[in-house]
Design an enzyme around this catalytic site. Structure first.
Site, PDB file in Angstrom:
ATOM      1  N   SER A 140      49.545 -22.912 -10.555  1.00 30.11           N
ATOM      2  CA  SER A 140      48.053 -22.933 -10.876  1.00 30.11           C
ATOM      3  C   SER A 140      47.322 -21.573 -10.596  1.00 30.11           C
ATOM      4  O   SER A 140      48.019 -20.992  -9.521  1.00 30.11           O
ATOM      5  CB  SER A 140      47.272 -24.337 -10.063  1.00 30.11           C
ATOM      6  OG  SER A 140      45.878 -24.052 -10.708  1.00 30.11           O
ATOM      7  N   TYR A 153      44.894 -29.165  -2.755  1.00 32.32           N
ATOM      8  CA  TYR A 153      45.431 -28.749  -3.924  1.00 32.32           C
ATOM      9  C   TYR A 153      46.236 -27.597  -3.932  1.00 32.32           C
ATOM     10  O   TYR A 153      47.056 -27.240  -4.185  1.00 32.32           O
ATOM     11  CB  TYR A 153      44.550 -28.993  -5.156  1.00 32.32           C
ATOM     12  CG  TYR A 153      44.947 -28.817  -6.384  1.00 32.32           C
ATOM     13  CD1 TYR A 153      45.791 -29.708  -7.051  1.00 32.32           C
ATOM     14  CD2 TYR A 153      44.457 -27.779  -7.021  1.00 32.32           C
ATOM     15  CE1 TYR A 153      46.570 -29.472  -8.315  1.00 32.32           C
ATOM     16  CE2 TYR A 153      45.102 -27.383  -8.344  1.00 32.32           C
ATOM     17  CZ  TYR A 153      46.212 -28.369  -9.019  1.00 32.32           C
ATOM     18  OH  TYR A 153      46.598 -28.059 -10.263  1.00 32.32           O
TER      19      TYR A 153
HETATM   20  P1  NDP Z   1      47.410 -34.465 -16.632  1.00 31.64           P
HETATM   21  O1  NDP Z   1      47.043 -35.373 -15.765  1.00 31.64           O
HETATM   22  O2  NDP Z   1      47.469 -34.648 -18.210  1.00 31.64           O
HETATM   23  O3  NDP Z   1      49.286 -34.843 -16.594  1.00 31.64           O
HETATM   24  C1  NDP Z   1      50.006 -35.158 -15.202  1.00 31.64           C
HETATM   25  C2  NDP Z   1      51.229 -35.541 -15.589  1.00 31.64           C
HETATM   26  O4  NDP Z   1      52.045 -35.760 -14.199  1.00 31.64           O
HETATM   27  C3  NDP Z   1      51.389 -36.768 -16.263  1.00 31.64           C
HETATM   28  O5  NDP Z   1      52.370 -36.879 -17.215  1.00 31.64           O
HETATM   29  C4  NDP Z   1      51.840 -38.075 -15.103  1.00 31.64           C
HETATM   30  O6  NDP Z   1      52.293 -38.933 -15.568  1.00 31.64           O
HETATM   31  C5  NDP Z   1      52.485 -36.955 -14.230  1.00 31.64           C
HETATM   32  N1  NDP Z   1      52.624 -37.844 -12.814  1.00 31.64           N
HETATM   33  C6  NDP Z   1      51.714 -37.838 -12.003  1.00 31.64           C
HETATM   34  N2  NDP Z   1      52.149 -38.363 -10.799  1.00 31.64           N
HETATM   35  C7  NDP Z   1      53.495 -38.608 -11.173  1.00 31.64           C
HETATM   36  C8  NDP Z   1      54.583 -38.968 -10.517  1.00 31.64           C
HETATM   37  N3  NDP Z   1      54.471 -39.525  -9.081  1.00 31.64           N
HETATM   38  N4  NDP Z   1      55.876 -39.149 -11.085  1.00 31.64           N
HETATM   39  C9  NDP Z   1      56.108 -38.795 -12.276  1.00 31.64           C
HETATM   40  N5  NDP Z   1      55.018 -38.000 -13.031  1.00 31.64           N
HETATM   41  C10 NDP Z   1      53.941 -38.133 -12.492  1.00 31.64           C
HETATM   42  O7  NDP Z   1      47.492 -33.182 -16.136  1.00 31.64           O
HETATM   43  P2  NDP Z   1      48.142 -31.661 -16.684  1.00 31.64           P
HETATM   44  O8  NDP Z   1      48.868 -31.799 -17.914  1.00 31.64           O
HETATM   45  O9  NDP Z   1      46.894 -30.706 -16.738  1.00 31.64           O
HETATM   46  O10 NDP Z   1      48.908 -31.336 -15.405  1.00 31.64           O
HETATM   47  C11 NDP Z   1      50.202 -30.798 -15.419  1.00 31.64           C
HETATM   48  C12 NDP Z   1      50.741 -29.676 -14.418  1.00 31.64           C
HETATM   49  O11 NDP Z   1      49.621 -28.492 -14.811  1.00 31.64           O
HETATM   50  C13 NDP Z   1      50.239 -30.263 -12.809  1.00 31.64           C
HETATM   51  O12 NDP Z   1      51.257 -29.860 -11.988  1.00 31.64           O
HETATM   52  C14 NDP Z   1      48.984 -29.529 -12.885  1.00 31.64           C
HETATM   53  O13 NDP Z   1      48.697 -29.499 -11.411  1.00 31.64           O
HETATM   54  C15 NDP Z   1      49.088 -28.337 -13.284  1.00 31.64           C
HETATM   55  N6  NDP Z   1      47.705 -27.540 -13.837  1.00 31.64           N
HETATM   56  C16 NDP Z   1      46.868 -28.149 -14.614  1.00 31.64           C
HETATM   57  C17 NDP Z   1      45.690 -27.288 -14.840  1.00 31.64           C
HETATM   58  C18 NDP Z   1      44.458 -27.832 -15.756  1.00 31.64           C
HETATM   59  O14 NDP Z   1      43.540 -27.526 -15.926  1.00 31.64           O
HETATM   60  N7  NDP Z   1      44.906 -29.131 -16.419  1.00 31.64           N
HETATM   61  C19 NDP Z   1      45.514 -25.892 -14.278  1.00 31.64           C
HETATM   62  C20 NDP Z   1      46.647 -25.637 -13.575  1.00 31.64           C
HETATM   63  C21 NDP Z   1      47.912 -26.115 -12.980  1.00 31.64           C
HETATM   64  P3  NDP Z   1      52.392 -40.628 -14.952  1.00 31.64           P
HETATM   65  O15 NDP Z   1      51.154 -40.750 -14.690  1.00 31.64           O
HETATM   66  O16 NDP Z   1      52.712 -41.195 -16.516  1.00 31.64           O
HETATM   67  O17 NDP Z   1      53.436 -40.668 -14.288  1.00 31.64           O
END
Ligand code: NDP
Length: 244
Positions: A140, A153
């Site tokens: 990030s 975070y």
């Molecule tokens: P979302 O909340 O849309 O997606 C997060 C995903 O992580 C979901 O598919 C969720 O699936 C999965 N997840 C969470 N916990 C678990 C677990 N224990 N096992 C398996 N899967 C898990 O967020 P984003 O798409 O934005 O985030 C994706 C990545 O991008 C993250 O690492 C985030 O930190 C990073 N990021 C995002 C930014 C933003 O502004 N959105 C900026 C910078 C980085 P489920 O709950 O079905 O398991």
């Protein structure tokens, strides 16, 4: 890359992971979708197949090393090769440290750091055997700078960058294995839904900028994976134009 095989994407049930799965499927990869919410993975598999792509899914909790190993084995069985792992699953329950949200600190360490490590552990022996592969770890902008409320975070996302760069340097130079850090700024996804600290939520509401879309990050990942094998895109740092 001439022959396309399997790409594993964690956190494929939403946001950046979902968009990346669609992008890589459109580029001809068989995508193995992983997350905990099965119904969303089923829907995404159907959507990708309706577009002519190839997808499977496996319900996986990235905080389990065993589940991550089973995921890699399931992906390997399909095409006999794992080209790509996108370690994308993550949580962002931002909070001020004096709120002492220890459960949320634990969750972030477990998903954002250990999940990435378990993903690496699951595919690295396979990629070393193949002598090829590409691991992309989602960090990030918060892995480059700390803000009030982002201490833990950011700590996890700095760790993702350190782990990725260390891994990249340790790869046997005769192997075509690449490591890429993906560092997005603000992307419009469900990620902020995990924030429970009202002070942080208030400061978010006062921000006004046009965020990135998940597809913007998926496009960048598509660029990194399609480079010739002598090229390793070390990091993609991508912000909305208006983000400081
Ligand atoms: P979302 O909340 O849309 O997606 C997060 C995903 O992580 C979901 O598919 C969720 O699936 C999965 N997840 C969470 N916990 C678990 C677990 N224990 N096992 C398996 N899967 C898990 O967020 P984003 O798409 O934005 O985030 C994706 C990545 O991008 C993250 O690492 C985030 O930190 C990073 N990021 C995002 C930014 C933003 O502004 N959105 C900026 C910078 C980085 P489920 O709950 O079905 O398991």
């Amino acid at each position: 890359m001439t022959e396309k095989n399997t790409a594993i994407i964690t956190g494929a049930s939403s946001g950046i992971g979902q968009a990346t799965a669609k992008e890589l499927a459109a580029r001809g990869y068989h995508v193995m979708l992983a997350a905990r919410r099965e119904e969303r993975l089923v829907d995404l598999k159907k959507e990708i197949e309706a577009e002519g792509g190839s997808a499977d899914y496996k319900v996986t909790d990235v905080t389990s090393a065993d589940e991550m190993k089973s995921l890699a084995q399931a992906a390997l069985e399909k095409t006999g090769k794992i080209d790509i792992l996108v370690n994308n699953a993550g949580l962002m329950p931002l909070s001020y440290m004096n709120k002492l949200k220890l459960d949320e600190w634990d969750q972030m360490v477990d998903v954002n750091i250990k999940g990435v490590l378990y993903g690496i552990a699951a595919v690295l022996p396979i990629m070393e055997e193949q002598k090829s592969g590409h691991i992309l770890n989602v960090s990030s902008v918060a892995g480059h700078q700390v803000m009030k409320g982002s201490a833990v975070y950011s700590g996890t996302k700095y760790a993702v960058r350190a782990i990725s760069d260390g891994l990249r340097q340790e790869i046997d130079p005769s192997h075509e294995i690449r490591v890429t850090i993906v560092s997005p700024g603000a992307v419009a996804t469900e990620l902020t839904d995990t924030i429970t600290d009202d002070d942080v939520l208030d400061s978010f509401k006062s921000m006004s900028m046009e965020p990135l879309q998940a597809e913007d990050i998926a496009n960048a990942i598509g660029y990194a994976v399609e480079q010739p094998s002598h090229v390793d895109v070390n990091e993609i740092l991508i912000r909305p134009r208006q983000q400081p």
